[in-house]
Design a protein around this motif. Structure first.
Motif, PDB file in Angstrom:
ATOM      1  N   MET A 106      43.490  37.423  34.927  1.00 34.51           N
ATOM      2  CA  MET A 106      43.336  38.803  34.462  1.00 34.51           C
ATOM      3  C   MET A 106      42.603  38.844  33.119  1.00 34.51           C
ATOM      4  O   MET A 106      41.742  39.687  32.897  1.00 34.51           O
ATOM      5  CB  MET A 106      44.702  39.494  34.336  1.00 34.51           C
ATOM      6  CG  MET A 106      45.379  39.739  35.660  1.00 34.51           C
ATOM      7  SD  MET A 106      44.441  40.809  36.764  1.00 34.51           S
ATOM      8  CE  MET A 106      44.478  42.331  35.870  1.00 34.51           C
ATOM      9  N   MET A 107      42.940  37.920  32.223  1.00 34.24           N
ATOM     10  CA  MET A 107      42.290  37.858  30.923  1.00 34.24           C
ATOM     11  C   MET A 107      40.798  37.581  31.078  1.00 34.24           C
ATOM     12  O   MET A 107      39.965  38.237  30.453  1.00 34.24           O
ATOM     13  CB  MET A 107      42.942  36.768  30.058  1.00 34.24           C
ATOM     14  CG  MET A 107      42.459  36.731  28.630  1.00 34.24           C
ATOM     15  SD  MET A 107      41.186  35.528  28.175  1.00 34.24           S
ATOM     16  CE  MET A 107      41.615  34.066  29.027  1.00 34.24           C
ATOM     17  N   LEU A 108      40.450  36.634  31.949  1.00 37.88           N
ATOM     18  CA  LEU A 108      39.044  36.316  32.178  1.00 37.88           C
ATOM     19  C   LEU A 108      38.305  37.491  32.805  1.00 37.88           C
ATOM     20  O   LEU A 108      37.143  37.760  32.469  1.00 37.88           O
ATOM     21  CB  LEU A 108      38.913  35.075  33.063  1.00 37.88           C
ATOM     22  CG  LEU A 108      39.317  33.761  32.408  1.00 37.88           C
ATOM     23  CD1 LEU A 108      39.318  32.634  33.436  1.00 37.88           C
ATOM     24  CD2 LEU A 108      38.421  33.423  31.238  1.00 37.88           C
ATOM     25  N   GLU A 109      38.973  38.190  33.713  1.00 34.96           N
ATOM     26  CA  GLU A 109      38.369  39.355  34.347  1.00 34.96           C
ATOM     27  C   GLU A 109      38.058  40.433  33.311  1.00 34.96           C
ATOM     28  O   GLU A 109      36.967  41.021  33.309  1.00 34.96           O
ATOM     29  CB  GLU A 109      39.356  39.906  35.389  1.00 34.96           C
ATOM     30  CG  GLU A 109      38.737  40.609  36.545  1.00 34.96           C
ATOM     31  CD  GLU A 109      39.786  40.961  37.586  1.00 34.96           C
ATOM     32  OE1 GLU A 109      40.239  42.118  37.588  1.00 34.96           O
ATOM     33  OE2 GLU A 109      40.149  40.061  38.374  1.00 34.96           O
ATOM     34  N   ARG A 110      39.018  40.709  32.419  1.00 34.57           N
ATOM     35  CA  ARG A 110      38.796  41.707  31.367  1.00 34.57           C
ATOM     36  C   ARG A 110      37.684  41.269  30.425  1.00 34.57           C
ATOM     37  O   ARG A 110      36.860  42.076  29.993  1.00 34.57           O
ATOM     38  CB  ARG A 110      40.084  41.945  30.580  1.00 34.57           C
ATOM     39  CG  ARG A 110      41.138  42.698  31.357  1.00 34.57           C
ATOM     40  CD  ARG A 110      42.310  43.089  30.482  1.00 34.57           C
ATOM     41  NE  ARG A 110      42.955  41.962  29.837  1.00 34.57           N
ATOM     42  CZ  ARG A 110      44.000  41.306  30.330  1.00 34.57           C
ATOM     43  NH1 ARG A 110      44.520  41.678  31.486  1.00 34.57           N
ATOM     44  NH2 ARG A 110      44.527  40.293  29.682  1.00 34.57           N
ATOM     45  N   GLN A 111      37.643  39.975  30.113  1.00 35.02           N
ATOM     46  CA  GLN A 111      36.605  39.447  29.221  1.00 35.02           C
ATOM     47  C   GLN A 111      35.225  39.624  29.850  1.00 35.02           C
ATOM     48  O   GLN A 111      34.296  40.094  29.196  1.00 35.02           O
ATOM     49  CB  GLN A 111      36.873  37.974  28.933  1.00 35.02           C
ATOM     50  CG  GLN A 111      35.879  37.346  27.991  1.00 35.02           C
ATOM     51  CD  GLN A 111      36.159  35.865  27.797  1.00 35.02           C
ATOM     52  OE1 GLN A 111      36.651  35.179  28.703  1.00 35.02           O
ATOM     53  NE2 GLN A 111      35.847  35.368  26.631  1.00 35.02           N
ATOM     54  N   ARG A 112      35.102  39.263  31.110  1.00 35.25           N
ATOM     55  CA  ARG A 112      33.810  39.401  31.786  1.00 35.25           C
ATOM     56  C   ARG A 112      33.378  40.860  31.877  1.00 35.25           C
ATOM     57  O   ARG A 112      32.202  41.184  31.718  1.00 35.25           O
ATOM     58  CB  ARG A 112      33.880  38.785  33.181  1.00 35.25           C
ATOM     59  CG  ARG A 112      33.900  37.274  33.138  1.00 35.25           C
ATOM     60  CD  ARG A 112      33.827  36.672  34.526  1.00 35.25           C
ATOM     61  NE  ARG A 112      34.105  35.257  34.451  1.00 35.25           N
ATOM     62  CZ  ARG A 112      35.203  34.684  34.938  1.00 35.25           C
ATOM     63  NH1 ARG A 112      36.107  35.393  35.583  1.00 35.25           N
ATOM     64  NH2 ARG A 112      35.399  33.396  34.808  1.00 35.25           N
ATOM     65  N   GLU A 113      34.331  41.746  32.120  1.00 33.70           N
ATOM     66  CA  GLU A 113      34.021  43.170  32.189  1.00 33.70           C
ATOM     67  C   GLU A 113      33.526  43.676  30.835  1.00 33.70           C
ATOM     68  O   GLU A 113      32.544  44.423  30.765  1.00 33.70           O
ATOM     69  CB  GLU A 113      35.258  43.958  32.618  1.00 33.70           C
ATOM     70  CG  GLU A 113      35.006  45.438  32.773  1.00 33.70           C
ATOM     71  CD  GLU A 113      36.263  46.187  33.177  1.00 33.70           C
ATOM     72  OE1 GLU A 113      36.324  47.379  32.876  1.00 33.70           O
ATOM     73  OE2 GLU A 113      37.156  45.578  33.787  1.00 33.70           O
ATOM     74  N   GLY A 114      34.168  43.239  29.768  1.00 32.69           N
ATOM     75  CA  GLY A 114      33.741  43.639  28.430  1.00 32.69           C
ATOM     76  C   GLY A 114      32.352  43.132  28.101  1.00 32.69           C
ATOM     77  O   GLY A 114      31.524  43.862  27.544  1.00 32.69           O
ATOM     78  N   ILE A 115      32.075  41.877  28.450  1.00 30.58           N
ATOM     79  CA  ILE A 115      30.752  41.306  28.199  1.00 30.58           C
ATOM     80  C   ILE A 115      29.699  42.044  29.006  1.00 30.58           C
ATOM     81  O   ILE A 115      28.609  42.343  28.504  1.00 30.58           O
ATOM     82  CB  ILE A 115      30.748  39.789  28.522  1.00 30.58           C
ATOM     83  CG1 ILE A 115      31.572  39.040  27.472  1.00 30.58           C
ATOM     84  CG2 ILE A 115      29.321  39.246  28.575  1.00 30.58           C
ATOM     85  CD1 ILE A 115      31.796  37.572  27.793  1.00 30.58           C
TER      86      ILE A 115
END
Length: 70
Positions: A29-38
């Motif tokens: 979930m953390m990686l998903e949010r990070q990728r979405e932000g980027i």
């Protein structure tokens, strides 16, 4: 730190698996949010990324090797 989790029992093994699964879910979930932000920042043209450091720091790494450090 001890959780007091006895992994020799069926219940202990279950709890260990549940804890591992929750940790894996949180990481995904953390990686998903990070990728979405980027992705959002890139589309706005403001993403710069991380500055490369390996070549800039290679001299210091060589010095540390000569001093016997790994």
């Amino acid at each position: 730190m001890s959780l007091g989790l006895d992994t020799t029992t069926a219940t202990g093994k279950l709890m260990l698996n549940v804890l591992g699964s929750v940790a894996q879910f949180e990481r995904k979930m953390m990686l998903e949010r990070q990728r979405e932000g980027i992705r959002k920042v890139r589309s706005a043209g403001r993403y710069k990324g991380r500055q490369p450091n390996a070549r800039r720091l290679s001299g210091r790494a060589q010095e540390l090797l000569k001093e016997g450090l790994s």
